[in-house]
Design a protein around this motif. Structure first.
Motif, short mmCIF file in Angstrom:
data_model
loop_
_atom_site.label_atom_id
_atom_site.label_comp_id
_atom_site.label_asym_id
_atom_site.label_seq_id
_atom_site.Cartn_x
_atom_site.Cartn_y
_atom_site.Cartn_z
N ILE A 141 43.61 41.72 22.71
CA ILE A 141 43.73 41.92 24.07
C ILE A 141 43.95 43.78 24.29
O ILE A 141 44.95 43.74 24.62
N GLU A 142 43.03 43.77 25.37
CA GLU A 142 43.40 45.13 25.81
C GLU A 142 44.23 45.20 27.79
O GLU A 142 42.98 44.51 29.16
N GLY A 143 44.90 46.21 27.74
CA GLY A 143 45.18 46.41 29.13
C GLY A 143 46.04 45.20 29.43
O GLY A 143 46.25 44.01 29.30
N ASP A 144 46.58 45.01 31.24
CA ASP A 144 47.02 44.41 31.92
C ASP A 144 46.71 42.94 32.56
O ASP A 144 44.73 43.66 32.46
N ALA A 145 46.59 41.95 32.77
CA ALA A 145 45.67 41.64 33.23
C ALA A 145 45.56 41.54 34.69
O ALA A 145 46.52 42.46 35.33
N ILE A 146 44.63 41.14 35.35
CA ILE A 146 44.42 42.19 36.82
C ILE A 146 44.01 40.20 37.32
O ILE A 146 43.75 39.19 37.14
N PRO A 147 44.23 40.60 39.34
CA PRO A 147 44.21 40.03 40.14
C PRO A 147 42.43 39.31 40.06
O PRO A 147 42.21 40.36 39.87
N VAL A 148 41.78 38.15 40.17
CA VAL A 148 40.24 38.01 40.58
C VAL A 148 40.14 37.18 41.68
O VAL A 148 40.64 36.13 41.94
N SER A 149 39.25 37.40 43.17
CA SER A 149 39.67 36.93 44.65
C SER A 149 38.59 35.97 44.29
O SER A 149 37.30 37.02 43.93
N TYR A 150 38.04 35.42 45.00
CA TYR A 150 36.63 34.36 45.58
C TYR A 150 36.70 33.98 47.46
O TYR A 150 38.13 34.12 47.24
N LEU A 151 35.92 34.73 47.39
CA LEU A 151 35.18 34.56 48.39
C LEU A 151 36.10 32.86 49.23
O LEU A 151 36.33 31.83 48.57
N SER A 152 37.21 33.29 50.58
CA SER A 152 38.23 32.15 50.81
C SER A 152 37.67 30.94 51.20
O SER A 152 36.29 31.53 52.83
N PRO A 205 49.64 31.76 42.77
CA PRO A 205 51.00 32.64 44.01
C PRO A 205 49.78 33.16 45.14
O PRO A 205 47.92 33.65 44.54
N GLN A 206 50.09 33.87 46.11
CA GLN A 206 48.59 34.47 46.57
C GLN A 206 48.85 35.96 46.20
O GLN A 206 47.39 36.46 46.91
N SER A 207 49.58 36.33 45.75
CA SER A 207 49.00 37.78 44.85
C SER A 207 49.98 37.49 43.48
O SER A 207 50.89 37.15 43.13
N ALA A 208 49.60 39.10 43.07
CA ALA A 208 49.21 39.27 41.97
C ALA A 208 51.13 40.22 41.36
O ALA A 208 50.78 41.38 41.84
N THR A 209 51.63 39.55 41.10
CA THR A 209 52.86 40.21 40.87
C THR A 209 53.64 40.83 39.15
O THR A 209 52.05 40.34 38.92
N ALA A 263 39.12 37.19 50.33
CA ALA A 263 39.43 36.29 49.70
C ALA A 263 40.71 35.98 49.79
O ALA A 263 41.89 36.39 50.13
N ARG A 264 40.45 35.22 48.95
CA ARG A 264 42.05 34.53 48.01
C ARG A 264 42.01 35.25 46.43
O ARG A 264 41.31 34.72 46.35
N LEU A 265 42.82 34.91 46.13
CA LEU A 265 43.31 35.18 44.50
C LEU A 265 43.24 33.49 44.06
O LEU A 265 43.49 32.89 44.75
N GLU A 266 42.20 33.89 43.37
CA GLU A 266 41.68 32.15 42.15
C GLU A 266 42.26 32.40 40.69
O GLU A 266 43.20 31.25 40.43
N PHE A 267 42.51 33.26 40.03
CA PHE A 267 43.16 33.77 38.96
C PHE A 267 43.12 35.01 37.64
O PHE A 267 43.06 35.87 39.06
N LEU A 268 43.89 34.74 36.97
CA LEU A 268 43.98 36.29 36.89
C LEU A 268 43.22 36.31 35.06
O LEU A 268 43.01 35.86 34.56
#
Length: 276
Positions: free
Chosen positions: A75-86, A32-36, A99-104
């Motif tokens: 598991i603590e807290g919510d999943a967060i988006p992690v972005s890397y250099l695009s 995804p392009q962003s974390a919803t 940057a672009r989203l790579e994983f949560l």
């Protein structure tokens, strides 16, 4: 920066080390392009699944710091988006974000306080955990970035394991590797683009460097060269590595292509990856 032990899904290591290696032919599922809210919830469910928690118990107990039965990961807290250099930013594509989203990432904590990041990605069979890495880098730098530049984009330049936060026309460092790259006061977005284009512009997908199946790092020194390996070599090394932990069975090989998506280059000097 401390080295991080990682456990990856079977078949993914070579693709992670270098997604432009000839043998890494599996087509990655677009992220995804962003974390919803929906994607965060799906990532959290994958991280908190019983099979994942069982694997975490083995991961946390691998060095004898805690017993398998006493690990009791949560598991603590919510999943967060992690972005890397695009790669598109490196290539100078008009309008491309830095940057672009790579994983949560979801934070896992053992009963003895050990922490790990669960990398969750969208695969052809749904959201799955594709990697476990020791420590809390993803969460710590997200907090540092939010404090340093509210509303900015926190991202990692994996080639040198550097973390930044970008916003408006500036790029600010969040760790020592980033300070070495752009200075303690940071740099402009334009200047940062010039630097990464010089460093990686000839190593993008489709380049002669990429077609050669090489893996390297930014501005390698002679010492770095000793750590530079091909994907085939890493696969062979990892096959005999001690920290062997099964993760998601049946996940498509190449899922972690997304972690170096568009594969600039990857250096192994700071993070020890283990094939499972």
């Amino acid at each position: 920066m401390n080295r991080r032990a990682c456990a990856l899904i079977t078949g993914a290591l070579a693709a992670t080390v270098l997604s432009l290696a000839p043998q890494a032919s599996a087509t990655p599922v677009p992220q995804p392009q962003s974390a919803t809210a929906e994607t965060r919830a799906a990532a959290h469910r994958a991280a908190a699944a019983p099979d994942t928690l069982a694997t975490l118990s083995r991961f946390f107990s691998r060095e004898g710091k805690v017993s398998l039965t006493a690990a009791r990961p949560r598991i603590e807290g919510d999943a967060i988006p992690v972005s890397y250099l695009s790669p598109d930013f490196v290539a100078g594509t008009a309008g491309a974000p830095v940057a672009r989203l790579e994983f949560l990432a979801s934070k896992a904590v053992a009963s003895d306080g050990q922490q790990a990041a669960l990398w969750t990605a969208k695969t052809d069979t749904g959201w799955q955990v594709v990697n476990i890495a020791t420590g809390d880098d993803e969460f710590r730098y997200a907090q540092l970035g939010a404090a340093k530049l509210p509303g900015g984009t926190v991202f990692r330049e994996p080639q040198i394991d550097a973390w930044y936060v970008a916003g408006g026309s500036e790029v600010l460092p969040l760790d020592e590797d980033a300070v070495r790259a752009v200075g303690a006061r940071g740099t402009t977005l334009a200047a940062y683009r010039e630097r990464v284009t010089r460093a990686y512009g000839d190593k993008l997908p489709g380049s002669a460097y990429a077609k050669g199946g090489k893996a390297g790092g930014f501005a390698p020194t002679e010492a770095d060269s000793a750590q530079t390996v091909t994907a085939q070599t890493v696969t062979a090394q990892a096959a005999t590595a001690p920290d062997v932990l099964p993760l998601v069975g049946g996940a498509a090989a190449g899922v972690l292509v997304l972690a170096t998506a568009g594969a600039l280059t990857v250096r192994r000097s700071r993070r020890r990856a283990v094939r499972v």
